[in-house]
Scaffold this active site. Structure first.
Site, PDB file in Angstrom:
ATOM      1  N   ASP A   1     -11.223   2.858   4.429  1.00  0.00           N
ATOM      2  CA  ASP A   1     -11.653   1.467   4.298  1.00  0.00           C
ATOM      3  C   ASP A   1     -13.174   1.357   4.224  1.00  0.00           C
ATOM      4  O   ASP A   1     -13.698   0.283   3.894  1.00  0.00           O
ATOM      5  CB  ASP A   1     -11.181   0.657   5.513  1.00  0.00           C
ATOM      6  CG  ASP A   1      -9.885  -0.091   5.275  1.00  0.00           C
ATOM      7  OD1 ASP A   1      -9.685  -0.558   4.140  1.00  0.00           O
ATOM      8  OD2 ASP A   1      -9.094  -0.218   6.227  1.00  0.00           O
TER       9      ASP A   1
ATOM     10  N   LYS B   1       0.837  -1.200   0.000  1.00  0.00           N
ATOM     11  CA  LYS B   1       0.000   0.000   0.000  1.00  0.00           C
ATOM     12  C   LYS B   1       0.873   1.252   0.000  1.00  0.00           C
ATOM     13  O   LYS B   1       0.620   2.205  -0.743  1.00  0.00           O
ATOM     14  CB  LYS B   1      -0.925  -0.003   1.228  1.00  0.00           C
ATOM     15  CG  LYS B   1      -2.036  -1.041   1.142  1.00  0.00           C
ATOM     16  CD  LYS B   1      -2.771  -1.248   2.474  1.00  0.00           C
ATOM     17  CE  LYS B   1      -3.780  -2.398   2.342  1.00  0.00           C
ATOM     18  NZ  LYS B   1      -4.457  -2.736   3.601  1.00  0.00           N
TER      19      LYS B   1
ATOM     20  N   GLN C   1      -4.774  -1.362   9.726  1.00  0.00           N
ATOM     21  CA  GLN C   1      -4.692  -2.711   9.151  1.00  0.00           C
ATOM     22  C   GLN C   1      -5.293  -3.722  10.122  1.00  0.00           C
ATOM     23  O   GLN C   1      -4.986  -3.712  11.322  1.00  0.00           O
ATOM     24  CB  GLN C   1      -3.218  -3.054   8.840  1.00  0.00           C
ATOM     25  CG  GLN C   1      -3.007  -4.380   8.141  1.00  0.00           C
ATOM     26  CD  GLN C   1      -3.611  -4.431   6.733  1.00  0.00           C
ATOM     27  OE1 GLN C   1      -3.671  -3.431   6.024  1.00  0.00           O
ATOM     28  NE2 GLN C   1      -4.065  -5.600   6.341  1.00  0.00           N
TER      29      GLN C   1
HETATM   30  N1  GUN Z   1      -7.156  -6.817   6.420  1.00  0.00           N
HETATM   31  C1  GUN Z   1      -7.605  -7.597   5.424  1.00  0.00           C
HETATM   32  N2  GUN Z   1      -8.254  -6.870   4.508  1.00  0.00           N
HETATM   33  C2  GUN Z   1      -8.222  -5.589   4.936  1.00  0.00           C
HETATM   34  C3  GUN Z   1      -8.730  -4.377   4.408  1.00  0.00           C
HETATM   35  O1  GUN Z   1      -9.357  -4.304   3.361  1.00  0.00           O
HETATM   36  N3  GUN Z   1      -8.466  -3.275   5.149  1.00  0.00           N
HETATM   37  C4  GUN Z   1      -7.798  -3.323   6.324  1.00  0.00           C
HETATM   38  N4  GUN Z   1      -7.616  -2.196   6.993  1.00  0.00           N
HETATM   39  N5  GUN Z   1      -7.316  -4.435   6.843  1.00  0.00           N
HETATM   40  C5  GUN Z   1      -7.536  -5.558   6.139  1.00  0.00           C
END
Ligand code: GUN
Length: 290
Positions: free
Chosen positions: A120, A53, A97
């Site tokens: 998100d 990311k 995350q």
């Molecule tokens: N962990 C697994 N998928 C995601 C996601 O789309 N966003 C976040 N923040 N954590 C994750």
């Protein structure tokens, strides 16, 4: 083998190029879009996701602030960091995350995010907006899947979409997005009776159960478009390998299929950066070209 392979990398590259252009425009108007990424603990898969990311953010001109915190962090410390980022006008998006360590209440953390910085789309205000069909930030993985489906099929109206898995991150928002796109939507989960028969009705099948190889050939109608959201680490004699929720033999009957890796994954990151840009634009309406 008959299925077209859906190239998520190429679709993500196209979207990232658009995001990069719009970021340049916003920057020319004096706003530097910025994303804060919070990682608690040292889960290796999460570390890889976060690194990807941050790398992509830099490529499109989005500034990123990385906060890597110890696994034994207290919830109150995480909430204090989020409060500071919420209040910082130079931060437009905040991503925590998941998963979080057990001493931290995930729901409490997600509700502490300022909804207009929740890139998100996990805050209940954004979840509610999606359910109501109102503007808001939409979860990245299902938004990426929807774009791949529209690339393949154009208008999705009237198609029968079956989503396997009812997580807050993928299954539930995916169902809401497909409904908004005028699909007939079935949500299949671990308590469903005869999941195979339900899935065989699907024109569009989205597998997001987190179970390697769950969707086998007999679950798939010939010609269906199959989106595999699974990222399962499977140990082999030769080392670990990533496999999806869809068995490889499905390629013989599906009309189109996303590979793992290289399907949904790259789109998720592209949508995250798209959401960060749109959060920055919404927070600074004067920086948007008219
Ligand atoms: N962990 C697994 N998928 C995601 C996601 O789309 N966003 C976040 N923040 N954590 C994750």
């Amino acid at each position: 083998m008959s299925a077209r392979l859906i190239d998520g990398k190429a679709a993500a590259a196209r979207l990232l190029q658009e995001v990069a252009q719009d970021v340049a425009e916003v920057r020319a108007r004096g706003i530097q879009p910025a994303l804060a990424v919070i990682l608690v603990g040292s889960d290796p898969a999460s570390q890889v996701y976060v690194r990807n990311k941050l790398r992509r953010a830099a490529e499109v001109g989005i500034r990123s602030l990385s906060h890597e915190l110890p696994a034994d962090l207290e919830q109150i410390e995480l909430l204090a960091l989020i409060a500071a980022l919420n209040a910082n006008p130079e931060v437009h998006g905040i991503l925590v995350q998941l998963p979080l360590p057990p001493q931290i209440d995930e729901a409490a953390v997600l509700q502490a995010l300022r909804p207009d910085k929740d890139v998100d789309g996990f805050h209940r205000e954004n979840v509610g907006a999606l359910a109501l069909g109102q503007p808001g930030l939409v979860p990245c993985t299902p938004a990426g899947c929807l774009r791949l489906l529209q690339d393949q099929l154009g208008d999705l109206s009237g198609r029968h979409a079956v989503v396997v898995g009812r997580s807050n991150i993928v299954g539930k928002p995916m169902a809401a997005l497909l409904l908004q796109a005028h699909c007939t939507v079935t949500l299949v989960h671990s308590r469903s009776r005869d999941a195979a028969a339900l899935c065989r009705q699907a024109d569009i099948l989205v597998a997001a159960a987190g179970q390697p190889g769950l969707v086998t050939v007999d679950w798939v109608k010939p010609g269906a478009v199959v989106i595999d959201v699974g990222i399962n680490r499977v140990e082999h004699a030769a080392g670990a390998r990533l496999v999806g929720d869809v068995a490889p033999e499905v390629a013989a009957v599906a009309g189109a299929l996303t590979p793992v890796p290289g399907g949904v994954g790259p789109m998720t990151i592209a949508l995250l950066l798209h959401n960060t840009l749109s959060a920055a634009q919404r927070q600074h309406p004067h920086a948007v070209a008219t």
